[in-house]
Structure formats: C-alpha cells, structure tokens
Design an enzyme around this catalytic site. Sequence first.
Site, mmCIF file in Angstrom:
data_model
loop_
_atom_site.group_PDB
_atom_site.id
_atom_site.type_symbol
_atom_site.label_atom_id
_atom_site.label_comp_id
_atom_site.label_asym_id
_atom_site.label_seq_id
_atom_site.Cartn_x
_atom_site.Cartn_y
_atom_site.Cartn_z
ATOM 1 C CE LYS A 169 -4.097 -1.034 2.755
ATOM 2 N NZ LYS A 169 -4.764 -0.544 3.976
ATOM 3 C CG ASP B 122 -10.189 -0.591 6.008
ATOM 4 O OD1 ASP B 122 -9.250 -1.216 6.530
ATOM 5 O OD2 ASP B 122 -11.293 -1.120 5.772
ATOM 6 C CG PHE C 218 -0.922 -6.054 -2.129
ATOM 7 C CD1 PHE C 218 -0.788 -4.953 -2.964
ATOM 8 C CD2 PHE C 218 -1.791 -5.964 -1.051
ATOM 9 C CE1 PHE C 218 -1.513 -3.797 -2.727
ATOM 10 C CE2 PHE C 218 -2.520 -4.799 -0.803
ATOM 11 C CZ PHE C 218 -2.382 -3.724 -1.649
ATOM 12 N N GLY C 219 -2.377 -9.244 -2.068
ATOM 13 C CA GLY C 219 -3.730 -9.542 -1.593
ATOM 14 C C GLY C 219 -4.582 -10.216 -2.654
ATOM 15 C CE1 TYR C 220 -9.529 -11.654 -0.721
ATOM 16 C CE2 TYR C 220 -8.975 -9.479 0.111
ATOM 17 C CZ TYR C 220 -9.473 -10.742 0.318
ATOM 18 O OH TYR C 220 -9.915 -11.127 1.571
ATOM 19 C CE LYS D 223 -3.531 -2.587 -7.031
ATOM 20 N NZ LYS D 223 -3.128 -3.327 -5.840
HETATM 21 P P1 ITT Z 1 -3.166 -1.623 7.076
HETATM 22 O O1 ITT Z 1 -4.539 -1.798 7.697
HETATM 23 O O2 ITT Z 1 -2.053 -1.669 8.082
HETATM 24 O O3 ITT Z 1 -3.097 -0.387 6.214
HETATM 25 P P2 ITT Z 1 -3.837 -4.094 5.661
HETATM 26 O O4 ITT Z 1 -3.063 -4.963 4.728
HETATM 27 O O5 ITT Z 1 -4.438 -4.708 6.892
HETATM 28 O O6 ITT Z 1 -2.892 -2.849 6.063
HETATM 29 P P3 ITT Z 1 -6.525 -3.442 4.668
HETATM 30 O O7 ITT Z 1 -7.169 -3.807 5.956
HETATM 31 O O8 ITT Z 1 -6.961 -2.159 4.043
HETATM 32 O O9 ITT Z 1 -4.926 -3.349 4.823
HETATM 33 O O10 ITT Z 1 -6.661 -4.556 3.577
HETATM 34 C C1 ITT Z 1 -7.681 -5.520 3.608
HETATM 35 C C2 ITT Z 1 -7.274 -6.692 2.783
HETATM 36 O O11 ITT Z 1 -7.433 -6.374 1.405
HETATM 37 C C3 ITT Z 1 -5.818 -7.147 2.986
HETATM 38 O O12 ITT Z 1 -5.808 -8.553 3.046
HETATM 39 C C4 ITT Z 1 -5.108 -6.653 1.728
HETATM 40 O O13 ITT Z 1 -4.097 -7.559 1.334
HETATM 41 C C5 ITT Z 1 -6.234 -6.610 0.699
HETATM 42 N N1 ITT Z 1 -6.031 -5.488 -0.222
HETATM 43 C C6 ITT Z 1 -5.962 -4.170 0.106
HETATM 44 N N2 ITT Z 1 -5.724 -3.426 -0.987
HETATM 45 C C7 ITT Z 1 -5.633 -4.293 -2.030
HETATM 46 C C8 ITT Z 1 -5.363 -4.147 -3.414
HETATM 47 O O14 ITT Z 1 -5.124 -2.972 -3.967
HETATM 48 N N3 ITT Z 1 -5.341 -5.247 -4.168
HETATM 49 C C9 ITT Z 1 -5.568 -6.463 -3.642
HETATM 50 N N4 ITT Z 1 -5.800 -6.694 -2.351
HETATM 51 C C10 ITT Z 1 -5.834 -5.620 -1.539
#
Ligand code: ITT
Length: 188
Positions: free
Chosen positions: A10, A63, A137-139, A160
């Site tokens: 992020k 968030d 990352f993530g989703y 992106k």
């Molecule tokens: P902070 O709260 O410390 O900022 P976090 O990773 O916990 O970091 P979030 O609660 O906002 O952040 O993220 C929720 C989930 O969504 C988390 O598992 C992320 O990996 C995923 N996520 C957030 N932004 C994303 C993106 O741009 N693309 C894919 N997945 C994302």
Amino acid sequence: MIFVTSNQHKYNEISSIMQTGGFRVQWRKMKYQEIQADTTEEISLDSAKKLAPLLGEEFFLEDTGLYIAALNGFPGPYSSYVQDTIGNPGILRLMDSSSRSAFFLTVITFYDGTEFHQFSGRLDGSIALEIAGKGGFGYDPIFIPEGESQTLGQLPESAKNSISHRRRAVTSFMEFLKESGHFDSISD
Ligand code: ITT
C-alpha cells in the site's frame, strides 16, 4: 504527509501515485487495531480517530475492501481477516461460475490536526476463474478490472496504479489538499 499503514505494498502504491501528483509521503509503519464494522468508511474513520491523539499531527490512512456481488458484498469489511484465513483459493471455492462481478473500495481518512476528511475510490471488475499473476498483493491475482482481460496480478504495476481504487481515492485526496492549501509538495 504521513501515511500510516503496516502494508508495504500500500505504501509503495500510494507514494508512487502521490509523488506523480507532487506530494511527498512519509511511511509511518504501524499495525493498528481495526474495529469490525459494516462499512469500509466506518473502519477507516474509527482507526483514524483512535490514532489522532497518539500521533498528534496531520496524517492519513486507508482501508480497502473487496466486495463480491454474488456473496452479498462479502468479504467487504472482513477483507483482511478473510485474506489471512481462507485466502484467494478460499474465495474461488465460494464462487460459482456465473455472476462474478465485484469491486474494490478504498477509503482514505485524512486528519488535518482538527478534523477528519474522507475520500473514496472504487474499481469495478470481476473475480477470475483461477489465480493468475504474481504482481500486486492480496486479492490482485483473482481480480480482473472492467475492460481488461488479465488480473491485477498480471498487469504491470503502472497499469494498476493508473486505474485502481487506490488511485481514484488518492486523486480526490490530492485535489482536496491542493484546494485547501495543505501543501507538502516535493518542492518545499
Ligand atoms: P493496514 O490496515 O495496516 O493499512 P492491511 O493490509 O491490513 O494494512 P486493509 O485492511 O486495508 O490493509 O486490507 C484488507 C485486505 O485487502 C488485505 O488482506 C489486503 O491484502 C487486501 N487489499 C488491500 N488493498 C488491495 C489491493 O489494492 N489489491 C488487492 N488486495 C488488496
């Protein structure tokens, strides 16, 4: 401008987007407790309100949630927990082959030292049939943005960052900062 997050991805995305807009971002790496609430807006605001007295200066956080239509918006505000537990394979198992539309929502909360301001950005798209790509990352490896045929995990980072939910939220945030004179530009 201080950005609070525990998530390096992020930070990288936000700082790269804001740098192009002329803003310098300072990463305050912190993991903070998030409430479990019905909306991403509430979670973002609650976190900022709890951090404001601790930091005592201007900062922002964000968030983000993934909302899947066929799952009535799940995981939405539970996106972090769901990613850490069932992950992308678990999400794919929950889906049937039709009706795969989804969106990402990012809500930034900015504390200006007195008040809180929110900016949101949404990216519509669909859930891929399988995990694809190692980028992002993530989703990202299961999300195909509208108008694209590849997942965010397959697209280059610059692609992106030019269309993402985060990009859109940051763009409104930067407009606000410029209009309100909260200037912390690279040129200071
Ligand atoms: P902070 O709260 O410390 O900022 P976090 O990773 O916990 O970091 P979030 O609660 O906002 O952040 O993220 C929720 C989930 O969504 C988390 O598992 C992320 O990996 C995923 N996520 C957030 N932004 C994303 C993106 O741009 N693309 C894919 N997945 C994302």
